[in-house]
Design a protein around this motif. Structure first.
Motif, PDB file in Angstrom:
ATOM      1  N   LEU A  13       0.783  -1.271   0.000  1.00  0.00           N
ATOM      2  CA  LEU A  13       0.000   0.000   0.000  1.00  0.00           C
ATOM      3  C   LEU A  13       0.815   1.324   0.000  1.00  0.00           C
ATOM      4  O   LEU A  13       1.942   1.278   0.266  1.00  0.00           O
ATOM      5  N   GLY A  14       0.404   2.720  -0.045  1.00  0.00           N
ATOM      6  CA  GLY A  14       1.176   4.002  -0.098  1.00  0.00           C
ATOM      7  C   GLY A  14       0.952   5.064   0.994  1.00  0.00           C
ATOM      8  O   GLY A  14       0.103   4.967   1.776  1.00  0.00           O
ATOM      9  N   LEU A  15       1.742   6.296   1.193  1.00  0.00           N
ATOM     10  CA  LEU A  15       1.794   7.229   2.365  1.00  0.00           C
ATOM     11  C   LEU A  15       2.015   8.740   2.156  1.00  0.00           C
ATOM     12  O   LEU A  15       2.644   9.109   1.225  1.00  0.00           O
ATOM     13  N   ASN A  16       1.686   9.544   3.210  1.00  0.00           N
ATOM     14  CA  ASN A  16       2.106  10.935   3.253  1.00  0.00           C
ATOM     15  C   ASN A  16       3.308  11.017   4.178  1.00  0.00           C
ATOM     16  O   ASN A  16       3.228  10.596   5.308  1.00  0.00           O
ATOM     17  N   ARG A  88       3.387  -2.237  -3.905  1.00  0.00           N
ATOM     18  CA  ARG A  88       4.148  -2.366  -2.667  1.00  0.00           C
ATOM     19  C   ARG A  88       4.211  -1.031  -1.924  1.00  0.00           C
ATOM     20  O   ARG A  88       4.071  -0.981  -0.696  1.00  0.00           O
ATOM     21  N   GLY A  89       4.422   0.046  -2.655  1.00  0.00           N
ATOM     22  CA  GLY A  89       4.428   1.355  -2.020  1.00  0.00           C
ATOM     23  C   GLY A  89       3.092   1.677  -1.375  1.00  0.00           C
ATOM     24  O   GLY A  89       3.037   2.241  -0.276  1.00  0.00           O
ATOM     25  N   SER A  90       2.010   1.309  -2.033  1.00  0.00           N
ATOM     26  CA  SER A  90       0.684   1.564  -1.474  1.00  0.00           C
ATOM     27  C   SER A  90       0.387   0.665  -0.290  1.00  0.00           C
ATOM     28  O   SER A  90      -0.303   1.070   0.645  1.00  0.00           O
ATOM     29  N   PHE A  91       0.895  -0.559  -0.295  1.00  0.00           N
ATOM     30  CA  PHE A  91       0.672  -1.441   0.852  1.00  0.00           C
ATOM     31  C   PHE A  91       1.391  -0.946   2.097  1.00  0.00           C
ATOM     32  O   PHE A  91       0.816  -0.843   3.179  1.00  0.00           O
ATOM     33  N   ILE A  92       2.670  -0.649   1.976  1.00  0.00           N
ATOM     34  CA  ILE A  92       3.422  -0.335   3.196  1.00  0.00           C
ATOM     35  C   ILE A  92       3.064   1.029   3.757  1.00  0.00           C
ATOM     36  O   ILE A  92       3.310   1.300   4.936  1.00  0.00           O
ATOM     37  N   SER A  93       2.424   1.897   2.937  1.00  0.00           N
ATOM     38  CA  SER A  93       2.133   3.253   3.381  1.00  0.00           C
ATOM     39  C   SER A  93       0.652   3.542   3.566  1.00  0.00           C
ATOM     40  O   SER A  93       0.300   4.508   4.227  1.00  0.00           O
ATOM     41  N   GLY A  94      -0.222   2.756   2.927  1.00  0.00           N
ATOM     42  CA  GLY A  94      -1.650   3.050   2.984  1.00  0.00           C
ATOM     43  C   GLY A  94      -2.055   4.216   2.114  1.00  0.00           C
ATOM     44  O   GLY A  94      -3.140   4.771   2.269  1.00  0.00           O
ATOM     45  N   GLN A  95      -1.211   4.599   1.166  1.00  0.00           N
ATOM     46  CA  GLN A  95      -1.490   5.722   0.279  1.00  0.00           C
ATOM     47  C   GLN A  95      -1.643   5.269  -1.171  1.00  0.00           C
ATOM     48  O   GLN A  95      -1.257   4.165  -1.543  1.00  0.00           O
ATOM     49  N   ASP A 342      -6.310   0.145   1.462  1.00  0.00           N
ATOM     50  CA  ASP A 342      -7.153  -0.191   2.610  1.00  0.00           C
ATOM     51  C   ASP A 342      -6.535  -1.276   3.491  1.00  0.00           C
ATOM     52  O   ASP A 342      -6.981  -1.469   4.632  1.00  0.00           O
ATOM     53  N   LEU A 343      -5.546  -1.983   3.005  1.00  0.00           N
ATOM     54  CA  LEU A 343      -5.013  -3.122   3.751  1.00  0.00           C
ATOM     55  C   LEU A 343      -4.322  -2.685   5.042  1.00  0.00           C
ATOM     56  O   LEU A 343      -4.566  -3.244   6.118  1.00  0.00           O
ATOM     57  N   LEU A 344      -3.441  -1.695   4.963  1.00  0.00           N
ATOM     58  CA  LEU A 344      -2.705  -1.269   6.150  1.00  0.00           C
ATOM     59  C   LEU A 344      -3.631  -0.725   7.242  1.00  0.00           C
ATOM     60  O   LEU A 344      -3.540  -1.157   8.398  1.00  0.00           O
ATOM     61  N   PRO A 345      -4.524   0.228   6.953  1.00  0.00           N
ATOM     62  CA  PRO A 345      -5.389   0.710   8.030  1.00  0.00           C
ATOM     63  C   PRO A 345      -6.283  -0.377   8.611  1.00  0.00           C
ATOM     64  O   PRO A 345      -6.572  -0.372   9.816  1.00  0.00           O
ATOM     65  N   ASP A 363     -10.164   1.993   6.927  1.00  0.00           N
ATOM     66  CA  ASP A 363     -10.098   0.933   7.925  1.00  0.00           C
ATOM     67  C   ASP A 363     -11.435   0.203   7.943  1.00  0.00           C
ATOM     68  O   ASP A 363     -12.454   0.755   8.356  1.00  0.00           O
ATOM     69  N   PHE A 364     -11.443  -1.044   7.480  1.00  0.00           N
ATOM     70  CA  PHE A 364     -12.670  -1.837   7.445  1.00  0.00           C
ATOM     71  C   PHE A 364     -12.730  -2.852   8.584  1.00  0.00           C
ATOM     72  O   PHE A 364     -13.562  -3.762   8.556  1.00  0.00           O
ATOM     73  N   SER A 365     -11.865  -2.694   9.589  1.00  0.00           N
ATOM     74  CA  SER A 365     -11.811  -3.706  10.641  1.00  0.00           C
ATOM     75  C   SER A 365     -13.124  -3.825  11.402  1.00  0.00           C
ATOM     76  O   SER A 365     -13.552  -4.934  11.735  1.00  0.00           O
TER      77      SER A 365
END
Length: 490
Positions: A13-16, A88-95, A342-345, A363-365
């Protein structure tokens, strides 16, 4: 004995990265427990259509099929950008890719980003990464792909401490990696098996402490013919079925590719079985969250195409399982789409950790723990810059789109391009975009897409604009295009 363990098999995932994470309200549980472990296992280029639990009767995946019976099964897990490094960038960051900036393979992910490992490390976790990384990239002006054979500097490891990593390789039977001290080491035999053994060792050594482990396999990404012989012997090409959207002239080729591709899948399924057994023997299985997914799919001759980046389901849909009996129960199905950011959150929510303000995904938890659908109508799909095997000269084009539970809608720079009713037309063989009777539906989906673009500050500009903004150079001849390239195969 540990109370919770979180296990995930996926793709990223991706980030700010310009500001300190903003803390939101944390999840609470009635019975506070030990922090969950996270074991994230990532397969590369394993499409949703190539697992037994989603209906494929040819591929042999008994461990995944058994796991699915105990898991939440996501029927519409959609990759935001169907290619390795951006996912991969979007997974590890949530962006989203245009936020973290990795929308093109082998470009550098920002060193200062807020990432999954940094978040969990701050929460007291041990962190480890094994396998393919593909986020270090090369700097402007360096030879394309030059970073793939080089070690990743410690400051570029995004919070991971335990480190057995190769930036990129697809030579799965003669594979090396770099350790924490950047010393070159070799994986014995088929690297996914040795990497899994290393993951098992890590789990056994850390089972009494909270940890985050990412296990990132290279297969079933091509080359297709390099799985261990015992697994290739399990498949006879002539006995395999092909999807109806594979043109007749490509069906024999598709069967040969599928036989080798499935061999990789079955080999990895064997590794999954070993990993699950080890978690059980470590005494942490009862409260383990196990997630299986991939970065993106592979066309495998559907519509006469190979590999990824395309907006069709064979490219954008990935398998995704989450097993977490303590909070999610077992054997449930989710049909609303879930997207890469959405995976990280969602993992942070399941872990009762605060979600940094830099994260753009949802966050869908809570929905998952309640046993509800996600309430998410659409997932965003994009290709800001076509490159490599789907560069402009090979028919690549910029696009943005949405995948809902039922429909796919895609625009390119000229306007509406694709519209499919995926329930009535699961192989996406009938484009409805120019049919007047579907104009109301098209307008609705176009509105959904506009909402997604506004929310992510995406102006949907031509590829060159994004390359200039991020000071990137095209690799080799990726930038070359016919002046009428958008009309090709329109």
């Amino acid at each position: 004995m540990r109370t919770f363990t979180l296990f995930i098999l996926s793709g990223l995932l991706g980030l700010n990265f310009s500001c300190k994470p903003k803390v939101t309200e944390q999840h609470t549980s009635e019975n506070p427990s030990s922090p969950p472990n996270i074991v994230f296992v990532l397969a590369d280029q394993w499409r949703a259509q190539s697992v037994g639990f989603l209906g494929n009767k040819d591929v042999i995946t008994p461990n995944l099929d058994s796991l699915a019976k105990e898991s939440t099964v996501f029927h519409n897990a959609v990759t935001v950008m169907a290619v390795c490094a951006p996912w991969r960038g979007s997974f590890i960051s949530g962006q989203y890719p245009l936020t973290h900036g990795v929308f093109y393979n082998d470009k550098p992910f920002p060193t200062e980003a807020t990432t999954i490992a940094k978040i969990y490390k701050e929460a007291g976790y041990e962190t480890g990464y094994i396998g393919k990384w593909h986020l270090n990239g090369h700097e402007r002006g360096e030879e394309p792909f030059s970073a793939r054979n080089q070690p990743v500097p410690k400051e570029r490891r995004q919070g991971f401490d335990y480190w057995k990593v190769r930036e990129v390789t697809h030579n799965y039977n003669n594979s090396y990696y770099f350790d924490e001290e950047n010393q070159k080491q070799f994986w014995e035999g088929y690297d996914a098996f040795s990497q899994t053994d290393s993951a098992i060792s890590y789990i056994n050594k850390n089972k009494d402490n909270p940890f985050l482990l990412v296990l990132s396999w290279g297969p079933p990404h091509d080359p297709y013919h390099t799985a261990p012989q015992a697994y290739r012997d399990m498949y006879e090409p002539s006995a395999l079925s092909v999807r109806p959207n594979v043109p007749t002239e490509f069906q024999d080729s598709a069967r040969n590719v599928l036989a080798n591709y499935y061999a990789h899948c079955t080999a990895l399924d064997h590794a999954i079985g070993d990993l699950l057994k080890a978690i059980d023997q470590a005494g942490i299985a009862d409260n383990t969250i196990f997630v299986f997914t991939s970065e993106h799919g592979d066309m495998i001759m559907s519509k006469g195409m190979l590999k990824k980046q395309r907006p069709w389901d064979e490219s954008i849909k990935v398998p995704l399982l989450i097993r977490y009996p303590e909070k999610l129960g077992k054997g449930t199905n989710v049909y609303d789409p879930i997207n890469t950011p959405d995976l990280l959150p969602t993992l942070l929510g399941l872990s009762d950790l605060a979600i940094p303000g830099s994260i753009e995904g949802k966050d869908f938890s809570s929905k998952l723990m309640a046993g509800d659908e996600l309430g998410n109508e659409a997932a965003l799909i994009m290709l800001p810059v076509p490159f490599h095997e789907w560069k402009f000269l090979n028919g690549g084009r910029e696009y943005r789109g949405v995948r809902t539970k039922k429909y796919t809608y895609v625009r390119d720079l000229l306007g509406p391009w694709l519209l499919y009713d995926n329930e009535k037309d699961p192989y996406q063989m009938h484009n409805l975009v120019d049919m007047p009777q579907f104009s109301q539906l098209k307008n609705h989906l176009d509105g959904l897409l506009n909402e997604k673009l506004k929310a992510t500050n995406d102006e949907f500009l031509p590829a060159d604009e994004y390359m200039k903004k991020w000071n990137y150079l095209y690799d080799r001849n990726d930038s070359i295009r016919d002046e009428n390239y958008l009309q090709i195969n329109r």
